[in-house]
Design a protein around this motif. Structure first.
Motif, PDB file in Angstrom:
ATOM      1  N   UNK A  94     -34.182  46.002 -15.519  1.00  0.00           N
ATOM      2  CA  UNK A  94     -33.150  45.317 -14.750  1.00  0.00           C
ATOM      3  C   UNK A  94     -32.260  44.486 -15.663  1.00  0.00           C
ATOM      4  N   UNK A  95     -32.862  43.836 -16.632  1.00  0.00           N
ATOM      5  CA  UNK A  95     -32.078  43.067 -17.610  1.00  0.00           C
ATOM      6  C   UNK A  95     -31.107  43.982 -18.344  1.00  0.00           C
ATOM      7  N   UNK A  96     -31.574  45.153 -18.750  1.00  0.00           N
ATOM      8  CA  UNK A  96     -30.714  46.094 -19.447  1.00  0.00           C
ATOM      9  C   UNK A  96     -29.570  46.562 -18.553  1.00  0.00           C
ATOM     10  N   UNK A  97     -29.850  46.724 -17.262  1.00  0.00           N
ATOM     11  CA  UNK A  97     -28.807  47.135 -16.327  1.00  0.00           C
ATOM     12  C   UNK A  97     -27.729  46.070 -16.195  1.00  0.00           C
ATOM     13  N   UNK A 148     -20.576  37.041 -19.864  1.00  0.00           N
ATOM     14  CA  UNK A 148     -21.211  36.701 -18.586  1.00  0.00           C
ATOM     15  C   UNK A 148     -22.511  37.478 -18.422  1.00  0.00           C
ATOM     16  N   UNK A 149     -22.526  38.722 -18.884  1.00  0.00           N
ATOM     17  CA  UNK A 149     -23.747  39.521 -18.818  1.00  0.00           C
ATOM     18  C   UNK A 149     -24.833  38.940 -19.699  1.00  0.00           C
ATOM     19  N   UNK A 150     -24.462  38.501 -20.905  1.00  0.00           N
ATOM     20  CA  UNK A 150     -25.439  37.906 -21.811  1.00  0.00           C
ATOM     21  C   UNK A 150     -26.024  36.631 -21.209  1.00  0.00           C
ATOM     22  N   UNK A 151     -25.188  35.848 -20.516  1.00  0.00           N
ATOM     23  CA  UNK A 151     -25.672  34.620 -19.883  1.00  0.00           C
ATOM     24  C   UNK A 151     -26.649  34.937 -18.757  1.00  0.00           C
ATOM     25  N   UNK A 152     -26.342  35.995 -17.993  1.00  0.00           N
ATOM     26  CA  UNK A 152     -27.241  36.394 -16.912  1.00  0.00           C
ATOM     27  C   UNK A 152     -28.563  36.908 -17.483  1.00  0.00           C
ATOM     28  N   UNK A 153     -28.482  37.679 -18.559  1.00  0.00           N
ATOM     29  CA  UNK A 153     -29.691  38.187 -19.209  1.00  0.00           C
ATOM     30  C   UNK A 153     -30.523  37.050 -19.789  1.00  0.00           C
TER      31      UNK A 153
END
Length: 280
Positions: free
Chosen positions: A119-122, A135-140
């Motif tokens: 899910x993190x990779x998605x 923003x994706x890196x922050x969510x990960x």
């Protein structure tokens, strides 16, 4: 705090209209909806999945879902919006896929991740596709910040989704339960994946903990309310049998998706585990 800020910006933005003359992102995947509303500005989202207006399928607050246009998911409707990108499910029918390809629409097909890592990779994959890597890196990073599993043996726990459905092994929920120190009791009934489990079998061999959907709230006729009814029936049957089962609420919105929902779900699962330890 970042999630709260993102939702506050959405509230201030009002109902996001599709970009004039087309463009923007159309999501046909409710789990992509949950990521998109935090990854990009609302004006970039031309439409979200109609599932996100359904409390039994959505992972975003209803007040947020109402601010976006939805589609029924037909190829004709989506193509008419002339989006820059369509985010769809890997279960999208071949005919719909072909229609998008013939129309020259860039489409990202997302599968259903079965682990926290997947899910993190998605999250990162979608963030890259929509031009929001930061923003994706922050969510990960919020997923990476999850605490390690607690010490001690896993607590046998049955996660009731609704209807006759319980969450089994090989799923994202199963991985999250293990991370929280809750052993998925579905295996005790011979189940490998999510499926139907008769109440009688649960009463005959009750788990230590049963996670049930939260209360029906104001929308008593919603799909979510109907799904909860069967879980509540199981709760009453266990109480009547005299079985010593801890029953804990697990909000329906935490069941459907991963991504930004994972930290919220893990927080609740950790609370349940601590409650078991406190009551031991």
């Amino acid at each position: 705090m970042r999630r709260a800020g993102a939702l506050a910006l959405l509230a201030l933005a009002g109902c996001a209209a599709p970009p004039p003359g087309g463009g923007g992102i159309v999501s046909l995947n409710p789990c992509a909806d949950a990521m998109l509303v935090e990854l990009v500005a609302p004006e970039r989202i031309a439409a979200i999945s109609h599932y996100s207006r359904d409390s039994g399928a959505s992972s975003i607050p209803p007040e947020v879902a109402r601010r976006f246009r939805t589609t029924s998911g037909t190829a004709e409707e989506v193509i008419a919006l002339r989006p820059d990108l369509v985010v769809a499910s890997s279960f999208t029918p071949p005919a719909t896929r072909s229609a998008f390809a013939r129309a020259g629409i860039d489409t990202l097909y997302l599968d259903m991740p079965s682990t926290i890592a997947a899910s993190r990779q998605q999250v990162l994959e979608l963030a890259q596709a929509v031009g929001a890597p930061a923003a994706g890196a922050a969510m990960a990073a919020r997923i990476d910040a999850l605490p390690p599993p607690p010490a001690g043996p896993p607590v046998p726990t049955l996660l009731w989704i609704g209807g006759n459905m319980v969450s089994g092994g090989g799923t994202l929920l199963d991985d999250m339960m293990a991370r929280a120190g809750l052993g998925n009791a579905a295996a005790d009934y011979g189940m490998r994946f999510t499926g139907e489990l008769p109440i009688e079998r649960i009463v005959a061999r009750p788990p230590r903990v049963m996670l049930v959907p939260d209360g029906p709230g104001q929308d008593a006729d919603s799909r979510a309310a109907r799904l909860r009814a069967r879980a509540l029936e199981a709760s009453r049957a266990l109480e009547a049998s005299g079985a010593h089962v801890m029953q804990a609420a697990f909000p329906r919105r935490l069941i459907n998706c991963g991504g930004p929902v994972i930290p919220q779900a893990m927080k609740r699962l950790a609370e349940v585990r601590r409650s078991v330890e406190a009551g031991s």
